[in-house]
Design an enzyme around this catalytic site. Structure first.
Site, mmCIF file in Angstrom:
data_model
loop_
_atom_site.group_PDB
_atom_site.id
_atom_site.type_symbol
_atom_site.label_atom_id
_atom_site.label_comp_id
_atom_site.label_asym_id
_atom_site.label_seq_id
_atom_site.Cartn_x
_atom_site.Cartn_y
_atom_site.Cartn_z
ATOM 1 N N SER A 109 0.838 -1.204 0.000
ATOM 2 C CA SER A 109 0.000 0.000 0.000
ATOM 3 C C SER A 109 0.868 1.247 0.000
ATOM 4 C CB SER A 109 -0.888 -0.005 1.251
ATOM 5 O OG SER A 109 -1.349 1.296 1.528
ATOM 6 N N TYR A 135 -2.162 5.435 -3.960
ATOM 7 C CA TYR A 135 -3.043 6.536 -3.572
ATOM 8 C C TYR A 135 -2.260 7.786 -3.907
ATOM 9 C CZ TYR A 135 -6.171 3.912 -0.351
ATOM 10 O OH TYR A 135 -7.076 3.077 0.209
ATOM 11 N N THR A 161 -6.473 1.993 -6.494
ATOM 12 C CA THR A 161 -7.694 1.838 -5.686
ATOM 13 C C THR A 161 -8.622 3.010 -5.960
ATOM 14 O OG1 THR A 161 -6.472 0.634 -4.013
ATOM 15 C CG2 THR A 161 -8.555 1.612 -3.314
ATOM 16 N N LYS A 253 -8.724 -1.569 -8.432
ATOM 17 C CA LYS A 253 -9.309 -2.219 -7.253
ATOM 18 C C LYS A 253 -10.448 -1.368 -6.712
ATOM 19 C CE LYS A 253 -7.949 -3.554 -2.516
ATOM 20 N NZ LYS A 253 -8.240 -2.435 -1.617
ATOM 21 N N HIS A 277 -13.350 -2.847 -0.158
ATOM 22 C CA HIS A 277 -12.379 -2.385 0.832
ATOM 23 C C HIS A 277 -12.647 -3.051 2.188
ATOM 24 C CE1 HIS A 277 -9.522 1.216 0.575
ATOM 25 N NE2 HIS A 277 -9.292 0.781 1.801
HETATM 26 C C1 LIG Z 1 -6.212 -2.156 8.198
HETATM 27 C C2 LIG Z 1 -6.521 -2.099 6.737
HETATM 28 C C3 LIG Z 1 -5.883 -1.161 5.941
HETATM 29 C C4 LIG Z 1 -6.172 -1.095 4.574
HETATM 30 N N1 LIG Z 1 -5.490 -0.196 3.797
HETATM 31 C C5 LIG Z 1 -5.681 -0.215 2.459
HETATM 32 C C6 LIG Z 1 -4.882 0.605 1.624
HETATM 33 O O1 LIG Z 1 -3.985 1.301 2.074
HETATM 34 N N2 LIG Z 1 -5.135 0.570 0.294
HETATM 35 C C7 LIG Z 1 -6.107 -0.229 -0.249
HETATM 36 O O2 LIG Z 1 -6.300 -0.223 -1.462
HETATM 37 N N3 LIG Z 1 -6.862 -1.029 0.517
HETATM 38 C C8 LIG Z 1 -6.666 -1.042 1.861
HETATM 39 N N4 LIG Z 1 -7.393 -1.885 2.642
HETATM 40 C C9 LIG Z 1 -8.361 -2.804 2.020
HETATM 41 C C10 LIG Z 1 -7.699 -4.121 1.634
HETATM 42 O O3 LIG Z 1 -6.791 -3.946 0.582
HETATM 43 C C11 LIG Z 1 -8.750 -5.155 1.205
HETATM 44 O O4 LIG Z 1 -9.540 -4.620 0.185
HETATM 45 C C12 LIG Z 1 -9.649 -5.605 2.338
HETATM 46 O O5 LIG Z 1 -8.933 -5.724 3.539
HETATM 47 C C13 LIG Z 1 -10.263 -6.945 1.981
HETATM 48 O O6 LIG Z 1 -11.162 -7.344 2.936
HETATM 49 P P1 LIG Z 1 -10.823 -8.367 4.118
HETATM 50 O O7 LIG Z 1 -10.092 -7.575 5.144
HETATM 51 O O8 LIG Z 1 -12.168 -8.789 4.569
HETATM 52 O O9 LIG Z 1 -9.985 -9.482 3.548
HETATM 53 C C14 LIG Z 1 -7.126 -1.978 4.012
HETATM 54 C C15 LIG Z 1 -7.757 -2.913 4.821
HETATM 55 C C16 LIG Z 1 -7.455 -2.991 6.163
HETATM 56 C C17 LIG Z 1 -8.146 -4.040 6.992
#
Ligand SMILES: Cc1cc2nc3c(=O)[nH]c(=O)nc-3n(C[C@H](O)[C@H](O)[C@H](O)COP(=O)(O)O)c2cc1C
Length: 386
Positions: A109, A135, A161, A253, A277
């Site tokens: 990320s 981002y 994203t 995404k 997300h």
């Molecule tokens: C703590 C946390 C931080 C996240 N940060 C980002 C991020 O920086 N960029 C992004 O595209 N998605 C981010 N996501 C979303 C994840 O990439 C992903 O889409 C999501 O966690 C999938 O769902 P799940 O946690 O149920 O597996 C984040 C998710 C979590 C839990």
């Protein structure tokens, strides 16, 4: 903690709650508003059943797949997640090492807390199965150099994203004393100090790592701040411009329907991730498994369609792939494991998912993930209370 204590995602979650300060656990575990979409994601998987075939004389099921010319030993990638460096000193580089050692890809990320150069350098001269997730709240002036840096550091694919034009309303973070843009308020700092004192193991680990890092040669360039990132309003024109500039595959995404999947395809992307997300952005957005079929019908003949949000077991991977996903990503599952046992925890989590996936295929009588299709599913099993 001993990584072998991780026997499932649910167990990793339970152990993570005991491993890191409450505010950090809530940041990982929480979602937007009433967390309806987060719950829907998992419920959608629960609502699909299987149609097994018996006496299907078969050996070890095939779990491997290929994405953009790279062979993966299992169809589970590690999703881009912010702030991973706060969970365990192994941080983003540890996640990347775990993915490599288990034959898959990790997506860094932009707000992981580590620069693309640093994470790539930490992997050394060997294979680097890394993608970079972008981002850029500052627009093109910000994303152009970031993109060039990630390309220079050898990242194989770019993930953009599109579901974060503003940060979702994470109420657990508010309760823990963070503002809507994730700035720690004074009241939160006091509470956090108490939570840190309650997790001395975490405090000692992080403190030791900070001391060890003192005076080390930085290979870091600037990164995008977590606070700033809540507002990356990319347009389809931006995506098309990124496709122009980035030599490898660009993957979008955050798509949740056929119309946006078509727009992404028109912008020239090489892949699509159906994602909400993990329910952290728009509460009320549909479960990803529910919209996967329409996205697959629209674009899967042209580009691979991946899915994340709510994948918790090998059987979930099977369900998503039987409905047309080329692979899945997990977010929270590996973050819990990282919080529990660092790199070894993430490796263990991937091992658990691998054996889960293998067992599910064996019980199903399906010889490999490449054979999965709708005929293996019972889309309308008698409902059970969730
Ligand atoms: C703590 C946390 C931080 C996240 N940060 C980002 C991020 O920086 N960029 C992004 O595209 N998605 C981010 N996501 C979303 C994840 O990439 C992903 O889409 C999501 O966690 C999938 O769902 P799940 O946690 O149920 O597996 C984040 C998710 C979590 C839990």
């Amino acid at each position: 903690m001993d990584p072998s204590r991780i026997t499932s995602v649910a167990e990793a979650r339970r152990l993570a709650a005991r491993s890191v300060p409450r505010a950090l656990f809530d940041y990982v575990d929480g979602a937007a508003d009433d967390e309806l979409t987060r719950a829907r994601n998992e419920a959608a998987f629960h609502a699909v059943g299987f149609r097994p075939r018996m006496a299907a004389s078969m050996g070890e099921p095939r779990l491997g797949t290929e994405l953009f010319g790279r062979s993966l030993s299992l169809p589970v990638l590690l999703a881009p997640c912010g702030l991973v460096t706060a969970l365990h000193p192994d941080g983003a580089a540890g996640v990347a090492r775990a993915a490599r050692s288990r034959g898959t890809v990790s997506v860094l990320s932009a707000v992981a807390g580590a620069s693309p150069e640093r994470v790539a350098a930490d992997l050394g001269s060997g294979d680097r199965p890394l993608w970079y997730q972008l981002y850029a709240p500052g627009g093109r002036a910000e994303w152009e150099p970031l993109l060039d840096r990630a390309a220079g550091a050898g990242y194989e694919a770019l993930m953009v994203t599109v579901d974060t034009p503003a940060l979702g309303n994470r109420e657990r973070d508010r309760r823990n004393g963070f503002s809507g843009s994730m700035k720690l308020r004074p009241r939160g700092a006091v509470r956090l100090a108490g939570q840190v004192a309650a997790r001395p193991g975490w405090a000692v680990r992080m403190g030791r790592a900070a001391l060890a890092a003192r005076g080390q040669q930085a290979t870091d360039g600037p990164t995008v701040g977590l606070v700033a990132a809540g507002g990356s309003p990319f347009t389809w024109d931006d995506i098309a411009a990124m496709v122009e500039r980035w030599e490898g595959p660009v993957v979008v995404k955050g798509v949740l329907g056929a119309a946006d999947a078509r727009r992404a395809l028109d912008a020239g992307v090489a892949g699509i991730v159906v994602s909400n997300h993990g329910g952290r952005q728009l509460d009320g957005a549909p479960a990803t498994l529910d919209v996967l079929p329409e996205v697959v019908a629209e674009v899967a003949r042209a580009v691979p369609v991946l899915l994340d949000s709510g994948v918790r077991r090998g059987s979930d991977v099977v369900k998503a792939m039987a409905m047309g996903a080329a692979a899945v990503l997990v977010g929270r599952p590996y973050l819990y494991a990282l919080a529990v046992a660092g790199t070894a925890g993430v490796e263990r989590l991937l091992d658990v998912l691998r054996s889960d996936l293998s067992r599910t295929l064996t019980l199903l009588g399906c010889p490999g993930v490449d054979e999965l299709g709708a005929e293996w599913l019972d889309p309308d099993p008698v409902a059970i209370a969730d």
